[in-house]
Design a protein around this motif. Structure first.
Motif, short mmCIF file in Angstrom:
data_model
loop_
_atom_site.label_atom_id
_atom_site.label_comp_id
_atom_site.label_asym_id
_atom_site.label_seq_id
_atom_site.Cartn_x
_atom_site.Cartn_y
_atom_site.Cartn_z
N SER A 732 0.83 -1.20 0.00
CA SER A 732 0.00 0.00 0.00
C SER A 732 0.87 1.25 0.00
O SER A 732 0.78 2.09 -0.88
N THR A 733 1.73 1.35 1.01
CA THR A 733 2.62 2.50 1.13
C THR A 733 4.01 2.11 0.62
O THR A 733 4.62 1.18 1.15
N TYR A 734 4.49 2.83 -0.38
CA TYR A 734 5.79 2.53 -0.98
C TYR A 734 6.77 3.67 -0.71
O TYR A 734 6.39 4.84 -0.67
N THR A 735 8.03 3.29 -0.47
CA THR A 735 9.11 4.26 -0.34
C THR A 735 10.16 3.98 -1.42
O THR A 735 10.29 2.84 -1.89
N THR A 736 10.90 5.00 -1.77
CA THR A 736 11.91 4.85 -2.81
C THR A 736 13.16 4.18 -2.26
O THR A 736 13.76 4.67 -1.29
N LEU A 737 13.54 3.06 -2.83
CA LEU A 737 14.77 2.36 -2.45
C LEU A 737 15.93 2.76 -3.35
O LEU A 737 17.09 2.69 -2.93
N LYS A 738 15.64 3.15 -4.57
CA LYS A 738 16.67 3.58 -5.52
C LYS A 738 16.04 4.61 -6.45
O LYS A 738 15.03 4.35 -7.10
N ALA A 739 16.65 5.79 -6.48
CA ALA A 739 16.11 6.87 -7.32
C ALA A 739 16.21 6.51 -8.79
O ALA A 739 17.01 5.65 -9.22
N ALA A 762 11.89 -5.03 2.77
CA ALA A 762 10.65 -4.84 2.03
C ALA A 762 10.15 -6.18 1.54
O ALA A 762 10.93 -7.06 1.18
N ARG A 763 8.85 -6.33 1.58
CA ARG A 763 8.24 -7.54 1.03
C ARG A 763 7.93 -7.37 -0.45
O ARG A 763 8.07 -8.31 -1.23
N TYR A 764 7.47 -6.18 -0.82
CA TYR A 764 7.09 -5.92 -2.21
C TYR A 764 8.14 -5.02 -2.86
O TYR A 764 8.48 -3.96 -2.32
N LEU A 765 8.64 -5.44 -4.00
CA LEU A 765 9.59 -4.64 -4.78
C LEU A 765 8.90 -4.21 -6.07
O LEU A 765 8.33 -5.04 -6.79
N ARG A 766 8.97 -2.92 -6.34
CA ARG A 766 8.33 -2.38 -7.55
C ARG A 766 9.37 -1.67 -8.40
O ARG A 766 10.09 -0.78 -7.90
N LEU A 767 9.47 -2.06 -9.67
CA LEU A 767 10.30 -1.38 -10.65
C LEU A 767 9.40 -0.44 -11.44
O LEU A 767 8.43 -0.89 -12.08
N ALA A 768 9.69 0.85 -11.38
CA ALA A 768 8.88 1.86 -12.06
C ALA A 768 9.66 2.40 -13.26
O ALA A 768 10.71 3.04 -13.10
#
Length: 788
Positions: A732-739, A762-768
């Motif tokens: 739900s709430t995501y923070t930036t791990l790599k700019a 982190a459990r969820y990793l998101r590539l944007a």
């Protein structure tokens, strides 16, 4: 009024009944002060490091308090435990250790790690000779100064004999030793404040055993909602608790239903001596620390406080919301036919939210047929029987984000007696210290989900997680047996399973039973599960065949006897099941031979042997704490070294995991990016940046490196993709791990790119993705995640 009871519940048959998470579960030690001994006999040994069920990232209930164990606090009392032997005082303590104070001036002192204005502490006093319990008090001191004296009692504990137990101290098997009480400080204490529980007199009780304290910052009272009816100002209920308010609260609830208005319980303690019957109404309070319903009929002892829906035979209740209050009863014995539960009846399309349920028979015993019930954000403490039971045809219902401690029977249960339970879920709950039976169980049922829970410290005659065709009315003839797909995913079990005093051998942490009939035709998936420091076996089959079992990505770290205890036929597959610290040199006990068929996939280690053991003699358990020997087994406790970080997880954590994408084209779906095949790939919708790919690692991981891949064929020209990496523990709430940055994929070096991360859990990793110089879409053949 009291509705007629449902059909009597048959008398229950006597109960026959590491990982990164482990390191984080030991965080209680990091903040704890060392054991100090002065003015009283010293403890025999420093407290054994024991993983805490409250600090498993991404799993269990999110609780509003910070917990501290007495055995790691500053004390001049006596450490007891660790010990898991049923009937011993430390066996029922959290982590199987506590501190006993037996002289004036002895204390346990906690140092706050966060601001707090309230405390709940768990303790035990001895019973009295009559078996009715004793009352006493203990001082609360803040930074050395007396703040208040808090009443404590043993009248809600100390049961004896066999099921359903009695209050006769002359009988055998004393148990259910602990209780909890709560108090507010009157102001907010800052982090670093020292809060002490200290004995001022032993005249009322010769000993005070302190298990733990939970510190929290309680919010201000919730005001009356606009347009709500007030049980005090509008109907005359007594907030002092002196007069019986049952009829007046019932009148308010009835008016709320007919007028379509919420009903508000303001601050106060209200005496309620019978059920409040609810239907098509919202009943809410000022908060569970402020609005309290309590009481029991003075002569008709089968009547007591409870909020009930109408029974299904009366048409049932629906569209009920119960929120923001406490039900703290006065039940001191177990009589199964008495309807003295906090929540009961049939409640379809209804919600229980942020209640505090204590000292009743069951926190909630829901009797169907009923549909679409949700309990969430609730605390259930000190029950004489189950924490929650979905009984008799409950469907599409959920218990989530609920904390259960010290239930007298199963913590969370589903019992499909005669009518099917279908599509129910227990998710993100923490269930600790069920005195009898299991932490979480489903007796029969179809398409059941038990996921993302933490279970700890089973006491006797049960395990942590149980799936079974057991108990009356559970059979395929009625459609109530285990059927469909049962999903047990992402659960953590700590010190679960224990000795069954009828069988005279151990029950496994995860166990299956086909007592009524074999489990067959169903699919039971146990995935992404940690089974830590089991008291006996980690996995156990007994009482009739259990088929269709699938264990995938299961970590077993510590078992008092065996990794597998096979006492009945069945069929199971094991893939990526890794076992360490198994007490017996042969990790399987199996006397049914080929009757239990094992299919082994890849990635297994530590649990398989051919031939297995079949000795006819059950070994004494050797108990560990995350692989560290310690406590309570034959030979007495040891004093192990302090906790250490476990080895880092190796291998690609993303492969085979659940994955989603913002879009994809044709056959190039998100699953291609985690299938381990570099020749398949995910591609997003074209000309539609930004795009994203999200991988669920199953539990929080300290990922330090991502390897991104494209197909290695030379036909894929060099390209640079611009992307950032985000992380979340709850999706739900995501923070930036790599700019955001550009990553270039060169065919000459295998079309790979590496992203370094700081190791934030982190459990969820998101590539944007925001760009790709080689194609107007995001593309990946593989995303690989590593902790090193």
């Amino acid at each position: 009024m009291t509705p007629p009871p449902p059909p009597p519940r048959p008398g229950r048959i006597l109960r026959r009944s590491l990982s990164a998470s482990l390191a984080l579960a030991l965080t209680a030690l990091a903040a704890a002060t060392s054991l100090v001994v002065a003015g009283a006999p010293p403890a025999a040994a420093a407290a054994v490091p024991a993983p805490s069920p409250l600090y498993v990232p991404g799993r269990g209930a999110t609780v509003p308090f910070k917990e501290q164990e007495a055995e790691y606090a500053t004390t001049n009392g006596t450490l007891i435990g660790p010990n898991r032997l049923y009937g011993s005082l430390p066996s029922e303590a959290s982590g199987r250790q506590a501190v006993t104070l037996d002289a004036v001036g002895e204390y346990v002192e906690f140092t706050l790690t966060a601001p707090a204005n309230a405390m709940t502490f768990r303790y035990s006093l001895p019973d009295n000779a009559a078996g009715t319990g004793r009352d006493a008090s203990i001082d609360v001191r803040v930074n050395g100064a007396q703040l208040k004296s808090v009443p404590v009692t043993s009248k809600y504990g100390w049961y004896y004999g066999g099921y359903p137990f009695n209050n006769n101290p002359g009988d055998t098997n004393p148990h259910h030793f602990y209780d909890e009480t709560r108090t507010m400080f009157g102001s907010t204490l800052a982090a670093g404040t020292k809060v002490r529980l200290q004995v001022s007199s032993t005249a009322q009780s010769p000993t005070f055993t302190i298990d733990l304290a939970d510190f929290e910052q309680v919010a201000a009272p919730i005001g009356k909602p606009s347009g709500a009816l007030d049980v005090v100002s509008d109907f005359g209920a007594d907030p002092s608790g002196a007069a019986d308010s049952t009829a007046k609260i019932q009148a308010a609830v009835d008016a709320g239903r007919t007028q379509g208005r919420e009903v508000y319980i303001p601050q106060g303690t209200f005496k309620v001596q019978d059920h409040i019957i609810v239907d098509k109404v919202t009943l809410r309070g000022a908060g569970p620390w402020y609005s309290v319903l309590t009481g029991r009929h003075p002569t008709e002892r089968h009547k007591a406080v409870g909020v009930y829906g109408k029974y299904a035979s009366q048409g049932g209740s629906s569209n009920v919301t119960l929120k923001d209050f406490a039900i703290i009863g006065d039940i001191r014995e177990r009589i199964d036919d008495d309807q003295v539960n906090a929540i009961g009846g049939s409640l379809s399309d209804s919600v229980v939210d942020n209640l505090w349920l204590q000292h009743t028979k069951c926190g909630a015993w829901l009797t169907g047929p009923m549909n679409n019930f949700t309990m969430k954000n609730t605390r259930i403490l000190d029950q004489t029987a189950d924490g929650v039971n979905f009984h008799y045809g409950v469907t599409n219902s959920t218990v989530t984000n609920t904390f259960v401690r010290n239930s007298g029977d199963d913590g969370l249960a589903m019992w499909a007696e005669n009518i099917p339970n279908v599509n129910n879920k227990f998710t993100f709950n923490t269930v600790i210290l069920p005195i009898l039976a299991n932490n979480i169980v489903t007796y029969g049922g179809k398409d059941i989900t038990i996921s993302d829970n933490v279970m700890a410290d089973t006491i006797t005659n049960g395990g942590g997680l149980h799936i079974a065709n057991r108990y009356p009315g559970v059979n395929s003839g009625r459609g109530t047996a285990v059927s469909g797909t049962h999903t047990a995913a992402r659960n953590t079990l700590i010190r679960t399973g224990n000795n069954d005093y009828n069988w005279k051998f151990g029950v496994g942490a995860v166990w299956f039973s086909g007592l009524n009939e074999p489990i067959q035709g169903a699919t039971v998936n146990v995935t992404d599960t940690e089974i830590l420091d089991s008291s006996y076996a980690a996995i156990h089959l007994i009482e009739g065949a259990s088929n269709g079992l699938n264990f995938n990505r299961v970590k077993i770290d510590g078992a008092g006897t065996y990794a597998l205890q096979i006492q009945s036929p069945g069929r199971a597959t094991f893939t990526d099941v890794v076992a360490t610290n198994i007490a017996q040199s042969n990790p399987i006990h199996n006397c049914v031979g080929a009757g239990f068929q094992i299919t082994r996939g890849s990635g297994n280690s530590g649990w398989y042997a051919d031939p297995p053991a079949c000795t006819g003699v059950w070994p004494d358990p050797v108990w560990t704490n995350g692989g560290v020997p310690g406590g309570g087994g034959p030979g007495g406790p040891t004093d192990p070294p302090g906790p250490t970080d476990p080895p880092e997880e190796t291998g690609n954590l993303a492969q085979g995991r659940a994955v989603t994408a913002s879009s994809h084209v044709d056959v190039y779906g998100a699953g291609n990016a985690v299938d381990g095949n570099p020749n398949t790939y995910w591609e997003s919708r074209n000309n539609a940046f930004p795009q994203s790919l999200t991988v669920d690692l199953g539990s929080a991981k300290a990922v330090k490196r991502l390897v991104l891949k494209l197909p290695p064929q030379a036909a894929w020209a060099t390209r640079t993709q611009t992307l950032s990496v985000l992380g979340s523990t709850d999706n739900s709430t995501y923070t930036t791990l790599k700019a955001s940055a550009g990553y270039t994929f060169y065919p000459s070096s295998g079309n790979t790119a590496t992203v370094t991360l700081s190791g934030t859990s982190a459990r969820y990793l998101r590539l944007a993705f925001t760009g790709n110089t080689g194609w107007p879409a995001a593309q990946l053949s593989e995303v690989e995640a590593y902790t090193s």
